[in-house]
Design a protein around this motif. Structure first.
Motif, PDB file in Angstrom:
ATOM      1  N   ALA A 140      -6.618   5.864   0.750  1.00 24.35           N
ATOM      2  CA  ALA A 140      -6.637   4.240   0.534  1.00 24.35           C
ATOM      3  C   ALA A 140      -6.879   3.659   1.621  1.00 24.35           C
ATOM      4  N   ARG A 146     -11.110  -2.735   4.855  1.00 23.41           N
ATOM      5  CA  ARG A 146     -11.999  -3.537   4.389  1.00 23.41           C
ATOM      6  C   ARG A 146     -11.350  -5.006   4.431  1.00 23.41           C
ATOM      7  N   ARG A 147      -9.968  -4.994   3.823  1.00 16.71           N
ATOM      8  CA  ARG A 147      -9.127  -6.151   3.911  1.00 16.71           C
ATOM      9  C   ARG A 147      -9.010  -6.819   5.344  1.00 16.71           C
ATOM     10  N   ARG A 154      -9.608   3.349   3.294  1.00 17.57           N
ATOM     11  CA  ARG A 154     -10.927   2.397   3.551  1.00 17.57           C
ATOM     12  C   ARG A 154     -10.714   0.985   2.845  1.00 17.57           C
ATOM     13  N   THR A 155     -10.253   0.877   1.578  1.00 16.95           N
ATOM     14  CA  THR A 155      -9.810  -0.265   1.058  1.00 16.95           C
ATOM     15  C   THR A 155      -8.920  -1.307   1.849  1.00 16.95           C
ATOM     16  N   ALA A 156      -7.943  -0.702   2.604  1.00 13.58           N
ATOM     17  CA  ALA A 156      -7.061  -1.336   3.703  1.00 13.58           C
ATOM     18  C   ALA A 156      -7.927  -1.889   4.752  1.00 13.58           C
ATOM     19  N   ASP A 215       0.886  -1.292  -0.047  1.00 15.58           N
ATOM     20  CA  ASP A 215       0.017   0.145  -0.031  1.00 15.58           C
ATOM     21  C   ASP A 215       0.963   1.293  -0.073  1.00 15.58           C
TER      22      ASP A 215
END
Length: 288
Positions: free
Chosen positions: A66, A72-73, A68-70, A28
């Motif tokens: 970035a 969710r994972r 939010r994506t992290a 990331d």
């Protein structure tokens, strides 16, 4: 290389550090570095008064976008989630910055327990010394709000005692810790552990790891001595560079099998142990 390119190379370690501490993984952080570079390439440098602050602002905004994506994972992550360890060459500019700013792995773990905005503000103000006006623009808050965030974050870190131990302290404690684990000396291991110590183990659901925190010196000692009995083919155990400090690196042949970092209190007792065994976090951990 153009002046614009030279400026980016100069400040790239800072860009990487901001992104990594906000997001917690090298992949990331590398994405943020690349995006920051692309945006920087479109800027008229002659109109930029402070390139360092400008790049820090781009990196922060990109990293926060970035998040939010992290997150969710991590929602369905099996067991404790720990930041990806960074095993670096000593001559790496990024590693040198991590050491200079005392950005230890234990501090990174602690920062990941704060909000993304708190992590960003801490990095921009307490680590890189940028003014509140610049930070407010980077995180989209008022200066008053940023001051409050900085104060709250600093208070939290002070309460938890994040001060990085010296290299000598870390080396001595890690050597005593390793000797106790390898020889199976329970008392010697208990001697280096604080009574309230906590162990977190990140296997990512792909290798055996503790699914819950292990709390207390005795349970931690029992856990460590048990896993130490598991044979690892062609095992090599070293103390080496890990983020901005020292850590234990265990290899199986040429493959990095495990990293271990510790947090120490003022009495040089281990208060936190952070084991990363998730192979996905170890494949790209070297050469920051």
């Amino acid at each position: 290389m153009t002046i614009q390119g030279e400026l980016f190379v100069t400040h790239r370690p800072m860009v990487f550090a901001i992104a990594y501490e906000v997001l917690g993984t090298r992949a990331d952080a590398d994405d943020v570095v690349q995006e920051t570079y692309l945006r920087w390439a479109e800027v008229d440098v002659s109109a930029v008064r402070d390139p360092r602050a400008y790049l820090a602002t781009i990196a922060t905004r990109t990293a926060l976008n970035a998040v939010r994506t992290a997150i969710r994972r991590r929602e369905d992550y099996p067991g404790p989630w720990l930041p990806e360890p960074l095993v670096a060459r000593e001559d790496s500019p990024e590693h040198q910055l991590l050491v200079k700013e005392q950005l230890s792995y234990a501090l990174t773990v602690l920062l990941q327990q704060a909000t993304p905005e708190q992590r960003a503000v801490f990095m921009l103000h307490d680590v890189f010394g940028l003014p509140y006006q610049t930070i407010a623009s980077a995180v989209g808050k008022t200066q008053a709000a940023v001051r409050q965030i900085a104060h709250r974050t600093r208070s939290r870190l002070t309460t938890t005692d994040h001060t990085a131990p010296t290299t000598e302290d870390s080396a001595e404690v890690l050597e005593a810790f390793l000797a106790a684990v390898i020889t199976g000396d329970l008392q010697a291991l208990m001697d280096v552990l604080a009574p309230e110590a906590v162990l977190l183990s990140d296997g990512g659901g792909k290798v055996v790891a503790a699914r819950k925190p292990v709390t207390g010196a005795e349970p931690i000692a029992a856990f460590l001595l048990k896993i130490a009995q598991t044979p690892v083919p062609h095992m090599r155990v070293d103390i080496g560079n890990l983020n901005g400090g020292l850590g234990v690196l265990i290899h199986a042949g040429n493959r990095l099998e495990l990293t271990l970092a510790v947090a120490l209190d003022n009495d040089r007792k281990i208060t936190g142990i952070y084991l990363v065994r998730n192979p996905d976090k170890l494949l790209q951990s070297t050469d920051v």
